[in-house]
Design an enzyme around this catalytic site. Sequence first.
Site, PDB file in Angstrom:
ATOM      1  N   GLU A 262       0.888  -1.172   0.000  1.00 30.05           N
ATOM      2  CA  GLU A 262       0.000   0.000   0.000  1.00 30.05           C
ATOM      3  C   GLU A 262       0.914   1.206   0.000  1.00 30.05           C
ATOM      4  OE1 GLU A 262      -3.349  -0.027   0.094  1.00 30.05           O
ATOM      5  OE2 GLU A 262      -3.261  -2.199   0.007  1.00 30.05           O
ATOM      6  N   CYS A 301      -2.957   8.456   3.639  1.00 29.37           N
ATOM      7  CA  CYS A 301      -2.647   7.875   2.330  1.00 29.37           C
ATOM      8  C   CYS A 301      -3.770   8.127   1.349  1.00 29.37           C
ATOM      9  CB  CYS A 301      -2.415   6.383   2.476  1.00 29.37           C
ATOM     10  SG  CYS A 301      -3.778   5.550   3.295  1.00 29.37           S
TER      11      CYS A 301
HETATM   12  P1  NAP Z   1       8.316   4.919   4.677  1.00 28.60           P
HETATM   13  O1  NAP Z   1       9.427   5.805   5.020  1.00 28.60           O
HETATM   14  O2  NAP Z   1       8.293   4.323   3.332  1.00 28.60           O
HETATM   15  O3  NAP Z   1       8.324   3.777   5.799  1.00 28.60           O
HETATM   16  C1  NAP Z   1       7.351   2.801   5.833  1.00 28.60           C
HETATM   17  C2  NAP Z   1       7.805   1.680   6.754  1.00 28.60           C
HETATM   18  O4  NAP Z   1       8.910   0.986   6.160  1.00 28.60           O
HETATM   19  C3  NAP Z   1       8.310   2.153   8.107  1.00 28.60           C
HETATM   20  O5  NAP Z   1       7.904   1.234   9.094  1.00 28.60           O
HETATM   21  C4  NAP Z   1       9.817   2.110   7.930  1.00 28.60           C
HETATM   22  O6  NAP Z   1      10.501   1.981   9.143  1.00 28.60           O
HETATM   23  C5  NAP Z   1       9.943   0.858   7.116  1.00 28.60           C
HETATM   24  N1  NAP Z   1      11.211   0.700   6.428  1.00 28.60           N
HETATM   25  C6  NAP Z   1      11.886   1.607   5.708  1.00 28.60           C
HETATM   26  N2  NAP Z   1      13.001   1.035   5.184  1.00 28.60           N
HETATM   27  C7  NAP Z   1      13.010  -0.255   5.604  1.00 28.60           C
HETATM   28  C8  NAP Z   1      13.891  -1.358   5.418  1.00 28.60           C
HETATM   29  N3  NAP Z   1      14.987  -1.256   4.688  1.00 28.60           N
HETATM   30  N4  NAP Z   1      13.575  -2.536   5.994  1.00 28.60           N
HETATM   31  C9  NAP Z   1      12.482  -2.675   6.732  1.00 28.60           C
HETATM   32  N5  NAP Z   1      11.613  -1.652   6.948  1.00 28.60           N
HETATM   33  C10 NAP Z   1      11.856  -0.476   6.389  1.00 28.60           C
HETATM   34  O7  NAP Z   1       6.902   5.635   4.865  1.00 28.60           O
HETATM   35  P2  NAP Z   1       6.403   6.546   6.076  1.00 28.60           P
HETATM   36  O8  NAP Z   1       7.185   7.819   6.044  1.00 28.60           O
HETATM   37  O9  NAP Z   1       6.348   5.785   7.351  1.00 28.60           O
HETATM   38  O10 NAP Z   1       4.908   6.806   5.656  1.00 28.60           O
HETATM   39  C11 NAP Z   1       4.504   7.824   4.788  1.00 28.60           C
HETATM   40  C12 NAP Z   1       4.199   7.304   3.420  1.00 28.60           C
HETATM   41  O11 NAP Z   1       3.351   6.174   3.514  1.00 28.60           O
HETATM   42  C13 NAP Z   1       3.454   8.292   2.560  1.00 28.60           C
HETATM   43  O12 NAP Z   1       4.060   8.337   1.319  1.00 28.60           O
HETATM   44  C14 NAP Z   1       2.063   7.713   2.442  1.00 28.60           C
HETATM   45  O13 NAP Z   1       1.395   8.017   1.257  1.00 28.60           O
HETATM   46  C15 NAP Z   1       2.285   6.258   2.589  1.00 28.60           C
HETATM   47  N6  NAP Z   1       1.122   5.593   3.150  1.00 28.60           N
HETATM   48  C16 NAP Z   1       0.395   4.779   2.369  1.00 28.60           C
HETATM   49  C17 NAP Z   1      -0.715   4.130   2.894  1.00 28.60           C
HETATM   50  C18 NAP Z   1      -1.564   3.222   2.088  1.00 28.60           C
HETATM   51  O14 NAP Z   1      -2.416   2.540   2.642  1.00 28.60           O
HETATM   52  N7  NAP Z   1      -1.388   3.183   0.818  1.00 28.60           N
HETATM   53  C19 NAP Z   1      -1.051   4.315   4.217  1.00 28.60           C
HETATM   54  C20 NAP Z   1      -0.281   5.165   4.981  1.00 28.60           C
HETATM   55  C21 NAP Z   1       0.808   5.783   4.433  1.00 28.60           C
HETATM   56  P3  NAP Z   1      11.204   3.249   9.852  1.00 28.60           P
HETATM   57  O15 NAP Z   1      10.116   4.185  10.210  1.00 28.60           O
HETATM   58  O16 NAP Z   1      11.874   2.656  11.019  1.00 28.60           O
HETATM   59  O17 NAP Z   1      12.124   3.826   8.842  1.00 28.60           O
END
Ligand code: NAP
Length: 688
Positions: A262, A301
């Site tokens: 997602e 999102c």
């Molecule tokens: P993100 O930076 O992509 O991180 C998402 C998750 O991935 C976090 O738990 C992060 O952990 C983890 N992660 C990152 N690199 C990783 C790795 N190498 N190995 C394992 N885990 C890893 O996104 P975010 O800043 O938390 O969220 C914002 C984004 O999410 C926005 O772009 C939004 O549109 C999107 N979003 C989409 C939805 C949907 O349902 N489509 C819902 C909510 C949000 P850390 O935090 O520890 O880095």
Amino acid sequence: MTSTPLHLEHYLCDQWVPSLNRPQESSALLHAVHGHVVAHLNEDVVDVETAMHYARSIGNANLRVLSFQERGRMLKALALHLHKKKEDFYALSWATGATRNDSWIDIEGGIGNLFSYASLRKQFGDTPFALDGTGIPLSKEGSFVGHHILVPKQGVALHINAFNFPVWGMLEKVAVNWLAGVPAIVKPASATSYLTEAVVREIIASKILPPGAIQLICGPARNLLDHVDERDVITFTGSATTGQKLKTHPRVIANSVPFNMEADSLNSAILGPHVEPGDQEFNLFVKEVRKEMTVKCGQKCTAIRRIFVPKHLIDPVQEALISALSKTTLGDPQQEGVRMGALVNHAQKEEVLLRIAELKSEADCVYQNEASPVGASDELGAFLGPTLMRMDNPMKAIQCHEVEAFGPVSTLMPYDQLEDAIQLANMGKGSLCCSFVSHDENDVCKFVLEAAPMHGRILVLDRGCSNESTGHGSPLPLLVHGGPGRAGGGEEMGGMRGVRHYMQRTAIQGSPSMVSAITQSYQPGGHQVEANPHLFQQYFEDLTIGHTVTTAKHTVTEADIVNFANVSGDHFYAHVDETSLDGTIFTGRVAHGYYLLSKAAGLFVDPKKGPVLLNYGVESARFTKPVYPGATVGVRLTVKEKTAQEKRTPEDVAKGIVKFYVEMHDETGESVAIATILTMVKMRNQEN
Ligand code: NAP
């Protein structure tokens, strides 16, 4: 106002695991509104291999043997427990910058999801596995049939979540994997993991889940995917960049691990071409866009990033939106009158400002609320006022359809024709949702059918549903959440659909008797044992799948048909007028299908008072061959499926639902009518 920082712990192998290292500056999570340290992450490297092994060997083994009913009741108990603790979660949620309303979506929305999935158990049987569809005949003589079954996967659901919904983001997923019989390892986004940790502490304290059902990692865990295998399922919520990186992890590819993604998407709202200022839909549109820009500070999102309106309305819409946005008071959510809090942290604010700068390369900023935050300071809190961009040539735009500013930011754009609006909405290259605001059925139908292939969900908003609409931004437990392309190509929730992601669908082939035994559902052609006593005289516990009553026979007469026509008032020509049959398939006056079903009941019912409490419906009835006067019909009534029911109160009668397969045949042995009837049958043991 400041309190002692929390030291977050992992929950691994049913133990809370504190950090072995001193808290670092890098591990500090700051209050979104006031900037002090709320918590320190546990940045220790996690032994993911042991955690995965524990989840599979303990958690999975405990969950997959429970029936859907037991797993559903467990979810309900947990939902009730968390609901009692919700005020503690609200208190902590403030630190994420959320208003009470924002937190409600996250906290009570998440608990509501547990309740919804608990109720969904009623759509499943009393077994740990589920049936998918019905039996499929595979041979002429009927001795070889197929059926799909769904069995819990034997691995772990690994959830990697985004920061914006620390509670809902976890609960919307674990509800589904637990109902399916699979344990979870949850890795919340670091930024708000203190709130997820607080909820997990309550889950553990409740002692409702069996050992191994949940583990939590409150830190970076970059080695998370190094031990996934073919038994596991990964769900990812976050940015497209991270998602794509994780989806192509060598272990994921080598083991064909399902990866449900997602990701961010450029959702849109479209004002229909026939709406005019003053119409209810005009006001609904402005209200919805304003809400989506400001709720959770635009960190959703599903938030509306692109606003498309008919060209001649762009100025009135801009004016109305600015007027609405300027009424949004920004500040500390605990202050009276504040409607919008802060972004999650300064890093996120910097990120959003960068994205705004990218949008500015082709769009103008026509409004930004720059008022000072109420009860807080701009330096300490991560505040950003609602920001409205405008781009007048959206067909030529690139950034407006590409760049997601994950904050209170949206771009207003004009369109000429409905076809253009469809094309523009689809230029998001796959979105979680869009809203089409219109009361014109032709416009709505055209839009929906052409835009649906590029969207996971479409809200059609008009005066007919506005009072009860849950709005553009709310994914609902019984509806699919996800979207194609840019949105990640995933699907979550959607009621039963979501449960299937954690189960293996297997096609079973064999004789009807074998398939009946495996599925615990009688398959036509399967072995039948004559029941003694009559099935209606047997208690729930004693009824056995495949046991049958073969009834007496009855010869259908013309008087039966006439009488039934008079009793029911159904004088359809084929039943009452023999001279009208030219050009039909009938060769004579034909018996009513409903007569046959009624007669079947007359034949199979044992009228004496017994354990059968009531008959509450008929499923999948079919009339398979015309029956004419002179035909002699008989019935076989067979126990098809059984599901025990819970007592609502201790005084309730203990009972279960029994489905009976009814097959009426004529003197040639051919089937003339089949149906499944649903009855409620008392248990012998009233202590159940
Ligand atoms: P993100 O930076 O992509 O991180 C998402 C998750 O991935 C976090 O738990 C992060 O952990 C983890 N992660 C990152 N690199 C990783 C790795 N190498 N190995 C394992 N885990 C890893 O996104 P975010 O800043 O938390 O969220 C914002 C984004 O999410 C926005 O772009 C939004 O549109 C999107 N979003 C989409 C939805 C949907 O349902 N489509 C819902 C909510 C949000 P850390 O935090 O520890 O880095």
